[in-house]
Every structure is written in C-alpha cells, then in structure tokens.
Design an enzyme around this catalytic site. Structure first.
Site, PDB file in Angstrom:
ATOM      1  CB  CYS A  66     -51.239 -19.425  33.031  1.00  0.00           C
ATOM      2  SG  CYS A  66     -50.790 -17.698  33.236  1.00  0.00           S
ATOM      3  CB  CYS A  70     -54.458 -14.087  28.265  1.00  0.00           C
ATOM      4  SG  CYS A  70     -53.361 -13.310  29.608  1.00  0.00           S
ATOM      5  CB  CYS A  73     -53.441 -17.726  26.709  1.00  0.00           C
ATOM      6  SG  CYS A  73     -51.857 -18.508  27.048  1.00  0.00           S
ATOM      7  CB  CYS A 110     -37.303 -16.582  22.956  1.00  0.00           C
ATOM      8  SG  CYS A 110     -38.608 -15.551  23.929  1.00  0.00           S
ATOM      9  CB  CYS A 141     -35.570 -13.637  24.422  1.00  0.00           C
ATOM     10  SG  CYS A 141     -37.047 -12.818  24.502  1.00  0.00           S
ATOM     11  CB  CYS A 201     -38.949  -8.524  22.928  1.00  0.00           C
ATOM     12  SG  CYS A 201     -39.967  -9.527  21.869  1.00  0.00           S
ATOM     13  NE  ARG A 273     -38.818 -12.080  16.901  1.00  0.00           N
ATOM     14  CZ  ARG A 273     -38.722 -11.913  18.071  1.00  0.00           C
ATOM     15  NH1 ARG A 273     -39.672 -11.857  18.849  1.00  0.00           N
ATOM     16  NH2 ARG A 273     -37.390 -11.356  18.190  1.00  0.00           N
TER      17      ARG A 273
HETATM   18  N1  SAM Z   1     -46.889 -15.739  30.666  1.00  0.00           N
HETATM   19  C1  SAM Z   1     -46.372 -14.747  30.137  1.00  0.00           C
HETATM   20  C2  SAM Z   1     -47.129 -13.589  29.667  1.00  0.00           C
HETATM   21  O1  SAM Z   1     -48.029 -13.657  29.303  1.00  0.00           O
HETATM   22  O2  SAM Z   1     -46.339 -12.480  29.677  1.00  0.00           O
HETATM   23  C3  SAM Z   1     -45.159 -15.011  29.011  1.00  0.00           C
HETATM   24  C4  SAM Z   1     -45.849 -16.003  27.919  1.00  0.00           C
HETATM   25  S1  SAM Z   1     -47.278 -15.591  26.919  1.00  0.00           S
HETATM   26  C5  SAM Z   1     -47.816 -16.961  26.091  1.00  0.00           C
HETATM   27  C6  SAM Z   1     -46.412 -14.416  25.740  1.00  0.00           C
HETATM   28  C7  SAM Z   1     -47.397 -13.845  24.561  1.00  0.00           C
HETATM   29  O3  SAM Z   1     -47.826 -14.956  23.606  1.00  0.00           O
HETATM   30  C8  SAM Z   1     -48.554 -13.239  24.805  1.00  0.00           C
HETATM   31  O4  SAM Z   1     -48.574 -12.006  25.343  1.00  0.00           O
HETATM   32  C9  SAM Z   1     -49.243 -13.260  23.725  1.00  0.00           C
HETATM   33  O5  SAM Z   1     -49.156 -11.926  23.126  1.00  0.00           O
HETATM   34  C10 SAM Z   1     -48.815 -14.345  22.841  1.00  0.00           C
HETATM   35  N2  SAM Z   1     -49.714 -15.284  22.529  1.00  0.00           N
HETATM   36  C11 SAM Z   1     -50.283 -16.184  23.322  1.00  0.00           C
HETATM   37  N3  SAM Z   1     -51.276 -17.246  23.009  1.00  0.00           N
HETATM   38  C12 SAM Z   1     -51.102 -16.680  21.712  1.00  0.00           C
HETATM   39  C13 SAM Z   1     -52.092 -16.905  20.704  1.00  0.00           C
HETATM   40  N4  SAM Z   1     -53.212 -18.044  20.669  1.00  0.00           N
HETATM   41  N5  SAM Z   1     -51.793 -16.583  19.414  1.00  0.00           N
HETATM   42  C14 SAM Z   1     -51.074 -15.352  19.188  1.00  0.00           C
HETATM   43  N6  SAM Z   1     -50.183 -15.025  20.206  1.00  0.00           N
HETATM   44  C15 SAM Z   1     -50.280 -15.485  21.537  1.00  0.00           C
HETATM   45  C1  DTB Z   2     -44.667 -13.208  21.100  1.00  0.00           C
HETATM   46  O1  DTB Z   2     -45.054 -12.364  21.138  1.00  0.00           O
HETATM   47  N1  DTB Z   2     -45.397 -14.638  20.639  1.00  0.00           N
HETATM   48  C2  DTB Z   2     -44.658 -15.558  21.015  1.00  0.00           C
HETATM   49  C3  DTB Z   2     -43.812 -15.057  21.979  1.00  0.00           C
HETATM   50  N2  DTB Z   2     -43.806 -13.641  22.035  1.00  0.00           N
HETATM   51  C4  DTB Z   2     -43.499 -15.591  23.449  1.00  0.00           C
HETATM   52  C5  DTB Z   2     -45.817 -16.756  21.840  1.00  0.00           C
HETATM   53  C6  DTB Z   2     -46.593 -17.195  20.639  1.00  0.00           C
HETATM   54  C7  DTB Z   2     -47.542 -17.956  21.374  1.00  0.00           C
HETATM   55  C8  DTB Z   2     -48.537 -18.494  20.558  1.00  0.00           C
HETATM   56  C9  DTB Z   2     -49.339 -19.798  21.115  1.00  0.00           C
HETATM   57  C10 DTB Z   2     -48.544 -20.910  21.474  1.00  0.00           C
HETATM   58  O2  DTB Z   2     -47.972 -21.738  21.021  1.00  0.00           O
HETATM   59  O3  DTB Z   2     -48.760 -21.321  22.662  1.00  0.00           O
HETATM   60 FE1  SF4 Z   3     -50.596 -16.916  31.327  1.00  0.00          FE
HETATM   61 FE2  SF4 Z   3     -51.118 -17.362  28.757  1.00  0.00          FE
HETATM   62 FE3  SF4 Z   3     -51.695 -14.890  29.789  1.00  0.00          FE
HETATM   63 FE4  SF4 Z   3     -49.236 -15.539  29.541  1.00  0.00          FE
HETATM   64  S1  SF4 Z   3     -50.465 -15.139  27.866  1.00  0.00           S
HETATM   65  S2  SF4 Z   3     -50.301 -14.723  31.459  1.00  0.00           S
HETATM   66  S3  SF4 Z   3     -49.305 -17.739  29.933  1.00  0.00           S
HETATM   67  S4  SF4 Z   3     -52.712 -16.917  30.355  1.00  0.00           S
END
Ligand code: SAM
Ligand code: DTB
Ligand code: SF4
Length: 328
Positions: A66, A70, A73, A110, A141, A201, A273
């Site tokens: 990506c 973030c 992430c 989802c 979702c 959500c 959740r």
């Molecule tokens: N790329 C899209 C976005 O950012 O909207 C969808 C997938 S993204 C992984 C969805 C959500 O996962 C993020 O907004 C964040 O709140 C959560 N998330 C990602 N990495 C995480 C982590 N290491 N710990 C907790 N939540 C995480």
């Molecule tokens: C949300 O709030 N938590 C989920 C879902 N929406 C998509 C994602 C959590 C991701 C945790 C890190 C991972 O497994 O990559």
């Molecule tokens: Fe990309 Fe992760 Fe940010 Fe979603 S949360 S936009 S997958 S860097």
C-alpha cells in the site's frame, strides 16, 4: 463526580444524541469505573440482548504494497514488515473462504484491501465478490480505502451491506499517524457511503501513543456524525516490527475498556466491536469489554495479516461467559 450528580443520568434513557461535546465525552471517561460500567450496562440493555455477540470474519483480498504511510500498518509498502505485496485474490478463492467462515459460524464476511483508493476496475471485481458472498447467506462488508460517490453507489448496487472506513484517532492526533491523506478525506468517504445507503462501519485504534483527550476526541467525533455508524470497531494497536509505532508504550487495558464503555454510552444503538488486539488480551479484559457494552468481535484465526484467537478458544470464552453468537 458520582453518576447521581452527573448530567448523563438525567439523559432520557436510550435517547440517541448526535451533539456530544468533547467535554461531555471526556467527563464520561473520567467517571469512577463502577459508575461508567453501570451506565454502559444500562444503555446496552435498553437496545440489545446482553448475551448476544455478533461475529464477523475478515479476509484480506488484496494484501500489502500500500502506498499510504499509516504508522501502525503492516501493509504499508514503505515499512519493512515482512508482508509481501500480493495481487487481488481470485473470485473462487474468496468464495471458498466465505463458505468456510459461514460453516464456522460467522454471520458477516468482511473483505479488506490494502489500497489508498480502488480503481473502478477494482470496484467491479469486488462487486462480483460481494454478490457471491451474499448468495451464500452472509452479510457483506468491504474496506477498500477512499471511495468516490459513484464507487459507493456501484458497491450498493452489488448488495454491499457495510463499508468499513475508520477515523482512526482524534482530528488533532491524526497528523502524527498519517500524512498521505487527511481527516477530511475520511469524512468525505463516510459521506459517500452513507449517501449511497450502505451501513457505515467506522471506529479507530487506541494505544498509538495518543493522549486521553485524543481518545475522547475520537469518540466525540464518531458520536457527533449526523448518523452514528451502525458498527464501531475499537482496535487496540497490534504492534508490528518495522512500523513507526513498534515499541510504543502499551495502553493500560482498563483505558481500553473505558473507551468501549464510552462508545457504548454515546452510540447506544450501534454495534461496538472489540476488534484488533484480542490475541494479546486476557480473558478478564475481554470479559470487561463485553460488560462495557462490546457486542461484536472478529472471529477466526487471522485478522488481515496478523493473528487473532483460534475459533475454539473464542467459543470456549463465549461459552464460559454465557454469551452466544448472534444470528443475522
Ligand atoms: N486500506 C484500507 C483503509 O485503510 O481504509 C482498508 C484496510 S485498513 C488495514 C483497515 C483498518 O485496519 C485501518 O483503518 C486501521 O484502523 C486498522 N488497522 C490496521 N493496522 C492495524 C494495527 N496494526 N493494529 C490495529 N488496527 C489496525
Ligand atoms: C478494523 O477496524 N479492524 C480490522 C478491520 N477494521 C478491517 C483490521 C485490523 C487489522 C489488524 C492488522 C492486520 O491484521 O493486518
Ligand atoms: Fe494502506 Fe494500511 Fe493505511 Fe489501509 S491502513 S491505507 S492498507 S497503509
């Protein structure tokens, strides 16, 4: 302040308000723990059967690579986290996973993609997945990044039930976590999803080094959206080697429980959740989260790229607590 003197006890029971101020939300966070939990239980029981928990299963349909930054992430290409960039999964493979999730007892499926924003072609592919998953009798979702109004409408026509797009934190702390898109971008996507008639959500992450005022700012922002998100995921940061937030001071679990309780009180009709972070959470903390009004979990051994409790471990926990998975 005791609850008896607090302005919240005077609120009409079950009233849904969209005008929560920061100060009111901060005052809820500051309540003595028993008062906060009592109020959360009271509100929870007005709208929900407290023994029911909604179970959603996650699948990463497009992993890694990506372009966003973030700081939490594992899927951001710029951090060396060991997550490999993959292509969008094939329709058949997604449907096989959805069938397995349904057989294991999930009611919602989802699909997550590591995109900043999908191309129209990506949306078409995801629409096919949504149609297929729906035909299996599951709620659908998706979380695909930013959407245009037209893309949201297209997803609605495919039958998409929910779209996940998180605010992640308070408007003030946001810039310390993400610089490649703004808070307003996120609010715009939420508007498009809402206008298309898809359930929203939307929640955030705690334990990112934010202050108590940022947790209050996140909940106050969510609770003063024109319509509350139907589903509010509260994630505990899963620390990932290679990301900037690795090694961040861990949040006291009781602060996490308080965040759940305040979300429950301010968004009385929403599903709250207990999301990422359960793998490292004690059964006692999870039990407190359910007491605080959490009534939904991610179920299955993997979130998107990180581990989640095994199914039998979760079923044993629900059983021990006298909770049961909700039918759709
Ligand atoms: N790329 C899209 C976005 O950012 O909207 C969808 C997938 S993204 C992984 C969805 C959500 O996962 C993020 O907004 C964040 O709140 C959560 N998330 C990602 N990495 C995480 C982590 N290491 N710990 C907790 N939540 C995480
Ligand atoms: C949300 O709030 N938590 C989920 C879902 N929406 C998509 C994602 C959590 C991701 C945790 C890190 C991972 O497994 O990559
Ligand atoms: Fe990309 Fe992760 Fe940010 Fe979603 S949360 S936009 S997958 S860097």
């Amino acid at each position: 302040m005791s609850l008896v003197e607090s302005p919240f006890s005077a609120a009409t029971p079950g009233l849904v308000r969209n005008d929560w101020t920061r100060a009111e939300v901060a005052a809820l966070f500051a309540l003595p723990f028993p008062d906060l939990m009592f109020e959360a239980q009271r509100v929870h029981r007005l709208h929900f059967d407290p023994s029911e928990v909604q179970v959603s299963t996650l699948l990463s349909i497009k992993t890694g690579g990506c372009p966003e930054d973030c700081a939490y992430c594992p899927q951001a290409a710029r951090y060396d986290t060991g997550v490999k960039a993959e292509k969008l999964m094939a329709l058949d493979a997604v449907l096989a996973e959805a069938r397995a999730a349904k057989a294991a007892g999930a009611s919602r499926f989802c699909m997550g993609a590591a995109w900043r924003e999908p191309k129209d072609r990506d949306v078409e592919n995801v629409c096919q997945m949504v149609e297929g998953v729906r035909a299996l009798g599951l709620e659908t979702c998706a979380t695909l990044g930013m959407l245009t109004a037209e893309q949201a409408q297209r997803l609605k026509r495919s039958g998409l039930d929910y779209y996940n797009h998180n605010l992640d934190t308070s408007p003030e702390f946001y810039g310390a976590i993400i610089t490649t898109r703004t808070y307003q971008h996120r609010l715009d996507t939420l508007d498009h999803v809402r206008a298309a008639g898809i359930h929203v959500c939307c929640g955030g992450i705690v334990g990112m080094g934010e202050g108590a005022e940022d947790r209050a700012g996140l909940i106050a922002t969510l609770a003063s959206l024109p319509v509350h998100p139907e589903s509010v995921p509260i994630n505990m940061l899963v620390q990932i080697e290679g990301t900037p937030l690795m090694g961040e001071q861990k949040l006291d679990p009781l602060e996490f429980v308080r965040t759940i309780a305040v979300a429950r009180i301010t968004m009385p009709k929403s599903m709250v959740r207990l999301s990422a972070g359960r793998e490292d959470m004690s059964e006692e903390t999870q039990a407190l989260c359910f007491l605080a009004g959490a009534n939904s979990i991610f179920y299955g051994p993997k979130l998107l790229t990180t581990p989640n409790p095994e199914r039998d471990r979760d079923m044993r926990l629900l059983d021990k607590l006298g909770l049961r998975p909700m039918d759709r």
